[in-house]
Design an enzyme around this catalytic site. Structure first.
Site, short mmCIF file in Angstrom:
data_model
loop_
_atom_site.label_atom_id
_atom_site.label_comp_id
_atom_site.label_asym_id
_atom_site.label_seq_id
_atom_site.Cartn_x
_atom_site.Cartn_y
_atom_site.Cartn_z
N ALA A 29 14.43 37.04 -17.38
CA ALA A 29 15.79 36.59 -17.94
C ALA A 29 15.75 36.14 -19.40
O ALA A 29 14.70 36.14 -20.06
CB ALA A 29 16.08 35.44 -17.54
N ASN A 30 17.02 36.13 -20.20
CA ASN A 30 17.07 35.77 -21.59
C ASN A 30 17.23 34.34 -21.59
O ASN A 30 17.77 33.75 -20.46
CB ASN A 30 18.08 36.52 -22.31
CG ASN A 30 17.72 37.78 -22.74
OD1 ASN A 30 16.74 38.26 -22.29
ND2 ASN A 30 18.53 38.48 -23.67
N ARG A 31 16.86 33.62 -22.52
CA ARG A 31 17.21 32.18 -22.55
C ARG A 31 18.64 32.10 -23.02
O ARG A 31 19.28 32.61 -23.98
CB ARG A 31 16.60 31.50 -23.82
CG ARG A 31 15.22 31.15 -23.62
CD ARG A 31 14.78 30.37 -24.96
NE ARG A 31 13.14 30.62 -24.99
CZ ARG A 31 12.59 29.91 -23.96
NH1 ARG A 31 12.95 28.97 -23.24
NH2 ARG A 31 11.01 29.96 -24.06
#
Ligand code: C5P
Length: 221
Positions: A29-31
């Site tokens: 995931a991305n932040r």
């Protein structure tokens, strides 16, 4: 001027990260907290727009007055966005993962003592903003975001061209800014012919100012 300058306008907003499964319990995931995207969706609805917010997994509440579609993966987000065209404006705020695991395991990958760590083969995810920016049913206004840690203007301008956007809202997300996950934001708006530098303010205030600006742009388009 009307209190509801976006009445009868349809808006699509993406927000939050995407989660790309590795196996049933793990993901890439991305932040992203979703705070800025959700604030924009709420502000557009306040101005009378019919807003569909397509959100990746976030821990914040669904904004009031907005239709929210919850998705997990980039491909699901893309499908949901395209299913909601045509629209008058699209604001793509989601931090979409650039890659997904090509073949996610349907069983939890077991860690066996002595085994080498598994290799992950990645595949490129669809670029949702670019797809919408070049779509036959392209909304009149297409807005992208650019989270950068350096050369914010240069990278933002290149993104504007490549993605077919009308405006790129660029912010410096270097760790020392505290913008990532925080409640405040400082953005630069990159247009084809000019740049606007907005002072630091709450993400809610950025949402309101942006929604007002988009209403004016649509009115004069
Ligand atoms: O290329 P980059 O990820 O920096 O571009 C950011 C902008 O593009 C954001 O508006 C983001 O929502 C959008 N984007 C997208 N689909 C992707 C990657 C980025 O819609 N796969």
């Amino acid at each position: 001027r009307s209190q509801k300058p976006l009445a009868c306008r349809k808006a699509i907003v993406t927000s939050g990260p995407t989660h790309e499964p590795i196996d049933p319990v793990r993901y890439i995931a991305n932040r992203s907290s979703g705070k800025q995207g959700h604030a924009i969706a709420a502000a557009l609805a306040q101005l009378g727009a019919e807003v569909t917010l397509i959100s990746g997994p976030v821990t914040i509440a669904d904004p009031a007055g907005v239709t929210v579609i919850h998705v997990e993966r980039a491909e699901e987000m893309r499908d949901a966005v395209l299913a909601h065209l045509p629209a008058d404006l699209a604001v793509m705020v989601a931090a979409v993962a650039d890659w997904r695991v090509e073949t996610a395991s349907d069983q939890k990958i077991k860690k066996q003592p002595g085994d080498a760590p598994p290799a992950l083969r990645l595949a490129e995810n669809p670029d949702i903003l670019k797809t919408v920016g070049h779509h036959a049913q392209r909304p009149k206004l297409v807005i992208g975001f650019a989270a950068e840690t350096s050369d914010v203007e240069t990278n933002g301008r290149a993104k504007l061209e490549r993605k077919g956007a009308d405006v790129i809202v660029a912010n410096d997300v270097s760790p020392q800014t505290g913008i990532m996950g925080g409640d405040r934001n400082r953005v630069k708006l990159i247009f084809k012919d000019r740049i606007e530098d907005w002072p630091e303010m709450d993400k809610d205030a950025v949402g309101e100012k942006l929604a007002l600006m988009l209403a004016e742009m649509l009115a004069s388009a």
